[in-house]
Write a protein that holds these residues in place. Structure first.
Motif, PDB file in Angstrom:
ATOM      1  N   GLY A 156      31.534  34.864  39.316  1.00  0.00           N
ATOM      2  CA  GLY A 156      32.638  33.988  38.918  1.00  0.00           C
ATOM      3  C   GLY A 156      33.520  34.640  37.878  1.00  0.00           C
ATOM      4  O   GLY A 156      34.238  33.962  37.140  1.00  0.00           O
ATOM      5  N   ASN A 157      33.479  35.959  37.821  1.00  0.00           N
ATOM      6  CA  ASN A 157      34.198  36.709  36.794  1.00  0.00           C
ATOM      7  C   ASN A 157      35.082  37.777  37.431  1.00  0.00           C
ATOM      8  O   ASN A 157      34.614  38.546  38.270  1.00  0.00           O
ATOM      9  CB  ASN A 157      33.179  37.362  35.850  1.00  0.00           C
ATOM     10  N   ILE A 158      36.339  37.829  37.014  1.00  0.00           N
ATOM     11  CA  ILE A 158      37.251  38.884  37.442  1.00  0.00           C
ATOM     12  C   ILE A 158      37.391  39.848  36.266  1.00  0.00           C
ATOM     13  O   ILE A 158      37.789  39.431  35.176  1.00  0.00           O
ATOM     14  CB  ILE A 158      38.637  38.317  37.824  1.00  0.00           C
ATOM     15  N   PRO A 159      37.057  41.120  36.463  1.00  0.00           N
ATOM     16  CA  PRO A 159      37.221  42.079  35.367  1.00  0.00           C
ATOM     17  C   PRO A 159      38.694  42.181  34.955  1.00  0.00           C
ATOM     18  O   PRO A 159      39.579  42.222  35.811  1.00  0.00           O
ATOM     19  CB  PRO A 159      36.735  43.400  35.961  1.00  0.00           C
ATOM     20  N   ARG A 160      38.937  42.199  33.659  1.00  0.00           N
ATOM     21  CA  ARG A 160      40.317  42.258  33.165  1.00  0.00           C
ATOM     22  C   ARG A 160      40.946  43.626  33.409  1.00  0.00           C
ATOM     23  O   ARG A 160      40.309  44.657  33.252  1.00  0.00           O
ATOM     24  CB  ARG A 160      40.358  41.960  31.668  1.00  0.00           C
ATOM     25  N   GLY A 161      42.225  43.571  33.788  1.00  0.00           N
ATOM     26  CA  GLY A 161      43.017  44.784  33.936  1.00  0.00           C
ATOM     27  C   GLY A 161      42.663  45.653  35.126  1.00  0.00           C
ATOM     28  O   GLY A 161      43.072  46.810  35.186  1.00  0.00           O
ATOM     29  N   LYS A 162      41.931  45.129  36.088  1.00  0.00           N
ATOM     30  CA  LYS A 162      41.492  45.947  37.222  1.00  0.00           C
ATOM     31  C   LYS A 162      42.330  45.743  38.484  1.00  0.00           C
ATOM     32  O   LYS A 162      42.251  46.542  39.389  1.00  0.00           O
ATOM     33  CB  LYS A 162      40.021  45.650  37.555  1.00  0.00           C
ATOM     34  N   SER A 171      32.928  43.609  50.517  1.00  0.00           N
ATOM     35  CA  SER A 171      33.218  44.656  49.541  1.00  0.00           C
ATOM     36  C   SER A 171      32.412  44.350  48.291  1.00  0.00           C
ATOM     37  O   SER A 171      32.080  43.190  48.017  1.00  0.00           O
ATOM     38  CB  SER A 171      34.711  44.715  49.210  1.00  0.00           C
ATOM     39  N   PHE A 172      32.118  45.375  47.550  1.00  0.00           N
ATOM     40  CA  PHE A 172      31.343  45.200  46.327  1.00  0.00           C
ATOM     41  C   PHE A 172      32.083  44.298  45.350  1.00  0.00           C
ATOM     42  O   PHE A 172      31.496  43.380  44.783  1.00  0.00           O
ATOM     43  CB  PHE A 172      31.047  46.563  45.683  1.00  0.00           C
ATOM     44  N   ILE A 173      33.382  44.545  45.175  1.00  0.00           N
ATOM     45  CA  ILE A 173      34.144  43.777  44.177  1.00  0.00           C
ATOM     46  C   ILE A 173      34.227  42.302  44.575  1.00  0.00           C
ATOM     47  O   ILE A 173      34.095  41.416  43.737  1.00  0.00           O
ATOM     48  CB  ILE A 173      35.537  44.386  43.895  1.00  0.00           C
ATOM     49  N   LYS A 174      34.420  42.024  45.861  1.00  0.00           N
ATOM     50  CA  LYS A 174      34.461  40.630  46.323  1.00  0.00           C
ATOM     51  C   LYS A 174      33.117  39.964  46.049  1.00  0.00           C
ATOM     52  O   LYS A 174      33.068  38.850  45.514  1.00  0.00           O
ATOM     53  CB  LYS A 174      34.789  40.575  47.814  1.00  0.00           C
ATOM     54  N   SER A 175      32.025  40.637  46.404  1.00  0.00           N
ATOM     55  CA  SER A 175      30.692  40.080  46.156  1.00  0.00           C
ATOM     56  C   SER A 175      30.471  39.844  44.671  1.00  0.00           C
ATOM     57  O   SER A 175      29.962  38.799  44.273  1.00  0.00           O
ATOM     58  CB  SER A 175      29.617  41.028  46.698  1.00  0.00           C
ATOM     59  N   TYR A 176      30.870  40.808  43.845  1.00  0.00           N
ATOM     60  CA  TYR A 176      30.709  40.688  42.391  1.00  0.00           C
ATOM     61  C   TYR A 176      31.477  39.486  41.855  1.00  0.00           C
ATOM     62  O   TYR A 176      30.939  38.661  41.114  1.00  0.00           O
ATOM     63  CB  TYR A 176      31.176  41.969  41.695  1.00  0.00           C
TER      64      TYR A 176
END
Length: 153
Positions: free
Chosen positions: A70-76, A60-65
């Motif tokens: 090494g960053n998890i977007p806040r509040g997502k 998935s794009f988010i997993k790859s990102y």
């Protein structure tokens, strides 16, 4: 930052459990520490269960990102119920979880590489990827806690 260093950082934050800042996060420092430790302990417990299934890679794009940056977007994302406390979080409970997390991480490093963790968004993660996820996730919450402390004037 490695998960071992992150655990030490979590431990240093114990005196600040009562602090919060709604401009930075709806949750206070106690919640972020409690949640981080619950995730570490939950992932470690799941990894200890020997599974016969082969790891099925999920893309998935988010997993790859997340794994690349090494960053998890806040509040997502919304945390699963089993790693969110509904009780009043007290220092003793966090300290107990911290001890358990240290022991679990020591045990985790001795597990067979075939063991995996099933993440609710990222799918099946190998032992190595699970460790990387714990590093990313814990550092994500440490950044939020540091912002709470920095902006708590």
């Amino acid at each position: 930052m490695s998960i071992d260093k992150s655990i030490l950082e979590l431990e240093k934050l114990l005196p600040f459990l009562e602090i919060g800042n709604h401009k930075v996060s709806k949750a206070g420092i106690a919640w972020h520490l409690d949640h981080s430790l619950k995730v570490i302990n939950s992932v470690c417990d799941d990894l200890k269960i020997v599974k016969s299934t082969k790891i099925k890679p999920t893309h998935s794009f988010i997993k790859s990102y997340v794994f690349l940056t090494g960053n998890i977007p806040r509040g997502k994302a919304k945390a699963p119920k089993q790693v969110v406390s509904t009780d009043n979080i007290i220092k003793e409970t966090v300290e107990e979880q911290l001890i358990l997390a240290k022991n679990n991480l020591t045990d985790m490093k001795k597990l067979p590489t075939k063991n995996y963790f099933s993440h609710p968004y990222f799918g099946m993660l190998s032992l190595k990827k699970s460790l990387r996820f714990l590093e990313i996730h814990t550092n994500h919450h440490l950044k939020i806690v540091n912002d709470i402390l920095k902006n708590n004037d």
